[in-house]
Design an enzyme around this catalytic site. Structure first.
Site, short mmCIF file in Angstrom:
data_model
loop_
_atom_site.label_atom_id
_atom_site.label_comp_id
_atom_site.label_asym_id
_atom_site.label_seq_id
_atom_site.Cartn_x
_atom_site.Cartn_y
_atom_site.Cartn_z
N LYS A 1 0.87 -1.19 0.00
CA LYS A 1 0.00 0.00 0.00
C LYS A 1 0.90 1.23 0.00
CE LYS A 1 -1.99 2.91 2.11
NZ LYS A 1 -1.82 4.35 1.81
N GLY B 1 6.18 4.74 8.92
CA GLY B 1 5.36 5.95 8.97
C GLY B 1 5.37 6.55 10.35
N SER B 2 4.29 7.23 10.69
CA SER B 2 4.25 7.97 11.95
C SER B 2 4.09 7.03 13.15
CB SER B 2 3.10 8.96 11.92
OG SER B 2 1.87 8.28 11.79
N THR B 3 4.59 7.46 14.29
CA THR B 3 4.44 6.68 15.52
C THR B 3 2.97 6.54 15.88
OG1 THR B 3 6.64 7.21 16.34
CG2 THR B 3 4.98 6.72 18.01
N GLU B 4 2.19 7.59 15.60
CA GLU B 4 0.75 7.58 15.90
C GLU B 4 0.05 6.44 15.15
OE1 GLU B 4 -0.96 11.11 14.33
OE2 GLU B 4 -3.00 10.54 14.93
N GLY C 1 1.57 3.89 13.77
CA GLY C 1 2.22 2.64 14.21
C GLY C 1 1.52 2.05 15.42
N GLU D 1 8.69 0.78 11.55
CA GLU D 1 9.79 1.76 11.49
C GLU D 1 9.12 3.12 11.58
OE1 GLU D 1 11.67 4.29 10.58
OE2 GLU D 1 13.11 3.64 9.07
N CYS E 1 13.35 10.26 8.54
CA CYS E 1 13.16 9.88 9.95
C CYS E 1 14.47 9.88 10.74
CB CYS E 1 12.48 8.52 10.03
SG CYS E 1 13.27 7.28 9.01
N GLU F 1 8.33 15.31 16.30
CA GLU F 1 8.91 15.06 14.98
C GLU F 1 8.24 16.03 14.01
OE1 GLU F 1 7.97 11.44 12.65
OE2 GLU F 1 10.11 11.35 12.28
P1 NAI Z 1 1.15 8.24 8.26
O1 NAI Z 1 1.82 7.42 9.28
O2 NAI Z 1 -0.26 8.67 8.47
O3 NAI Z 1 1.16 7.47 6.84
C1 NAI Z 1 2.06 6.46 6.47
C2 NAI Z 1 1.30 5.36 5.70
O4 NAI Z 1 0.32 4.76 6.56
C3 NAI Z 1 0.52 5.86 4.49
O5 NAI Z 1 0.60 4.88 3.47
C4 NAI Z 1 -0.90 5.96 5.02
O6 NAI Z 1 -1.89 5.86 4.03
C5 NAI Z 1 -0.96 4.77 5.95
N1 NAI Z 1 -1.97 4.85 7.01
C6 NAI Z 1 -2.49 5.97 7.60
N2 NAI Z 1 -3.37 5.61 8.57
C7 NAI Z 1 -3.39 4.25 8.60
C8 NAI Z 1 -4.08 3.29 9.42
N3 NAI Z 1 -4.90 3.65 10.38
N4 NAI Z 1 -3.84 1.98 9.19
C9 NAI Z 1 -2.96 1.59 8.24
N5 NAI Z 1 -2.30 2.44 7.44
C10 NAI Z 1 -2.50 3.76 7.62
O7 NAI Z 1 2.08 9.49 7.99
P2 NAI Z 1 1.66 10.89 7.30
O8 NAI Z 1 0.28 11.29 7.69
O9 NAI Z 1 1.92 10.78 5.85
O10 NAI Z 1 2.70 11.87 7.96
C11 NAI Z 1 2.45 12.39 9.26
C12 NAI Z 1 3.73 12.47 10.04
O11 NAI Z 1 4.25 11.18 10.25
C13 NAI Z 1 4.84 13.23 9.36
O12 NAI Z 1 4.72 14.60 9.51
C14 NAI Z 1 6.04 12.66 10.06
O13 NAI Z 1 6.23 13.32 11.28
C15 NAI Z 1 5.67 11.23 10.31
N6 NAI Z 1 6.23 10.34 9.28
C16 NAI Z 1 7.29 9.57 9.60
C17 NAI Z 1 7.87 8.76 8.65
C18 NAI Z 1 9.04 7.91 8.94
O14 NAI Z 1 9.71 7.47 8.03
N7 NAI Z 1 9.33 7.61 10.19
C19 NAI Z 1 7.39 8.74 7.27
C20 NAI Z 1 6.23 9.56 7.05
C21 NAI Z 1 5.69 10.32 8.03
#
Ligand code: NAI
Ligand code: MG
Length: 502
Positions: free
Chosen positions: A199, A251-254, A256, A273, A307, A405
């Protein structure tokens, strides 16, 4: 401040223009298909805010189809299950060659969809993706078990372990390194014989879809890798699905935390991660020029959307002013503009949401009484999600700009006096992804590095990396490790076999 926002579509390769000329579909069971409910969404060019193309939006029904296809592809007797490790190895190598052959095309697509510089995409994201396929091609034939002695008086046993694929893996990835993060999930999974539903992030689905075409071209059997773009609900449908055996998320810790909770339905395996807020510690005995260059790279790499960026700078008081001036001057010299303009150093942020979030944090720092030494809380240019690289001083540990972050080109700098003080401050975070130390005292560098609670520690360098190295997070930065020799562990089940020799 230089800002050039040229949407250089004239320089697009014919293959890229053609890829963008019709709506992109889902890859399910080796076929390109529309979403069952026909829904699509737009992916945008963040430099122009214009739509690039419509993309099919996977729903729970599409996730269901993809999981069924991945299950069929995994089952005993399928072409994939019958493939020998050597055949998998050759297949992975072939994909690496195909990625390399299409490097310019993938780099342009990535730059259009994410905003990053074309050169950065080609020499970083795409080149590393090709190397990852080759690195794991070597592992496919080396997923080994061990023989283990047993001590049962009067009886004879042969006991051994096997590493077997887990089954159907859902990879859910973010937008900061769209192709590379897809590769991080797909490659170890298929190296170990799993099947995958990927995804991609809603902001950046294009290179994962193009990779899907290359996988089919290389001969990956139908259903082994499925690509289902969509938003968070598409990801959530995968995490909820009882036909999925493992979720690998970046993705985000939230999110995760939500995934860890939702995965408990069928206790699917989870690797995460997540976020970071890496401390970058500069001692007064460091090579100051190298440390300044490292702070700039560590702070602003990938438009700050990385990250493991060193977003919290801690500088010994004796060299604080010198380092702050050096980083501020370098930040001011960074040319912000289109990723297609060769003179650009830094492209736009990925989305309006990220743009507002990052500018909001800079404003919050000003409201909290911090000082913006370089950069600004104002948008750069009229269109596009541009931000000037920013350095913030007069910061205290409780400010949001210091604790959260931000995921943008924003670095804070705080002075310190002693080793104990800086180690405590550096570790005072819920995150533990990366950290760094600059010191010419080799004992101090290793000692402080040893005390930092982070999955990756850089000493006198930043962002030095290789596909051979494992990575991942302490604390709330994640579960598990990716890449390197450890990277396969999370994609295999360990089976113990005990045979009695009668
Ligand atoms: P996100 O964590 O919401 O999105 C990452 C992925 O998860 C996307 O493919 C999204 O569609 C999917 N996703 C969202 N909600 C989900 C759920 N409930 N169940 C399963 N999959 C879900 O990150 P977002 O909104 O793009 O960015 C928000 C913040 O997260 C950023 O500002 C940054 O601080 C952090 N982030 C950290 C990353 C890292 O590599 N550690 C990468 C991207 C964002
Ligand atoms: Mg986009």
């Amino acid at each position: 401040m230089t800002t050039t926002v040229s949407n250089d579509t004239a320089s697009l390769l014919p293959s890229v223009s053609s890829f963008l000329s019709s709506p992109r579909q889902l890859l399910i069971d080796g076929e390109w298909v529309d979403a069952q409910d026909g829904r699509t969404f737009a992916t945008l060019n963040p430099a122009t805010e214009e739509e690039l193309v419509q993309v099919a939006q996977g729903s729970a029904a599409d996730v269901d189809r993809a999981v069924a296809a991945a299950r069929r592809a995994f089952e005993a007797g399928s072409p994939w299950a019958r493939m020998t490790p050597r055949e998998r190895s050759h297949l992975l190598w072939r994909i690496g060659d195909l990625v390399e052959a299409h490097a310019d095309e993938l780099a342009q697509l990535e730059a259009l969809d994410n905003g990053k510089r074309v050169e950065a995409a080609r020499d970083g994201d795409v080149a590393t993706t090709a190397e990852l396929f080759r690195y794991f091609a070597g592992w496919a034939t080396k997923i080994e078990g061990t023989t283990i002695p047993m001590s049962v008086p009067g009886r004879d046993f042969h006991a051994y372990t096997r590493r077997e694929p887990i089954g159907v893996v859902a990879g859910i990835v973010p937008w900061n390194f769209p192709l590379l993060m897809a590769a991080f999930k797909i490659i170890p999974a298929i190296t170990a014989g799993n099947t995958v539903i990927l995804k991609p992030a809603e902001q950046t689905p294009l290179t994962a879809l193009r990779l899907g075409e290359l996988l089919l071209e290389a001969g990956v059997p139908a259903g082994v890798v499925n690509v289902v773009p969509g938003f968070g609900d598409t990801g959530a449908a995968l995490v909820d699905h009882h036909g999925v055996d493992k979720v690998a998320f970046t993705g985000s810790t939230e999110v995760g935390k939500k995934i860890a909770a939702a995965a408990s339905g069928n206790l699917k395996k989870v690797s995460l991660e997540l976020g970071g807020k890496a401390p970058n510690i500069i001692f007064d005995d460091a090579d100051i020029d190298a440390a300044i260059a490292g702070a700039v790279l560590g702070g602003y790499f990938n438009e700050g959307q990385c990250c493991v960026n060193g977003s919290r700078l801690y500088v010994h008081r004796a060299v604080f002013d010198e380092v702050v001036e050096g980083v501020a001057n370098a930040a001011r010299a960074i040319r912000v503009g289109s990723g297609f303009d060769p003179s650009t150093d830094m492209g736009p942020l990925v989305s309006q949401e990220q743009h507002e979030k990052v500018l909001g944090y800079i404003r919050s720092a000003l409201a909290d009484g911090a000082e913006v030494t370089a950069g600004s809380a104002d948008r750069v240019g009229e269109r596009g999600y541009f931000v000037q690289p920013t350095l913030i001083t007069s910061v205290t540990e409780d400010m949001a700009v210091q604790t959260d972050e931000i995921f943008g080109p924003v670095v804070t700098a705080i002075p310190f006096d002693s080793e104990d003080e800086v180690v405590a401050a550096a570790n005072n975070t819920v995150y533990g992804l990366a950290a760094g130390v600059w010191s010419k005292d080799i004992g101090r560098a290793h000692r402080v590095g040893g005390r930092l609670r982070a999955g990756t520690v850089w000493l006198n360098t930043w962002h030095a990396d290789d596909v051979t190295l494992p990575r991942g997070g302490f604390k709330q930065s994640g579960w598990g490790r990716e890449l390197g020799a450890f990277g396969l562990d999370d994609y295999t089940e360990l089976k113990t076999v005990i045979a009695e020799l009668r």
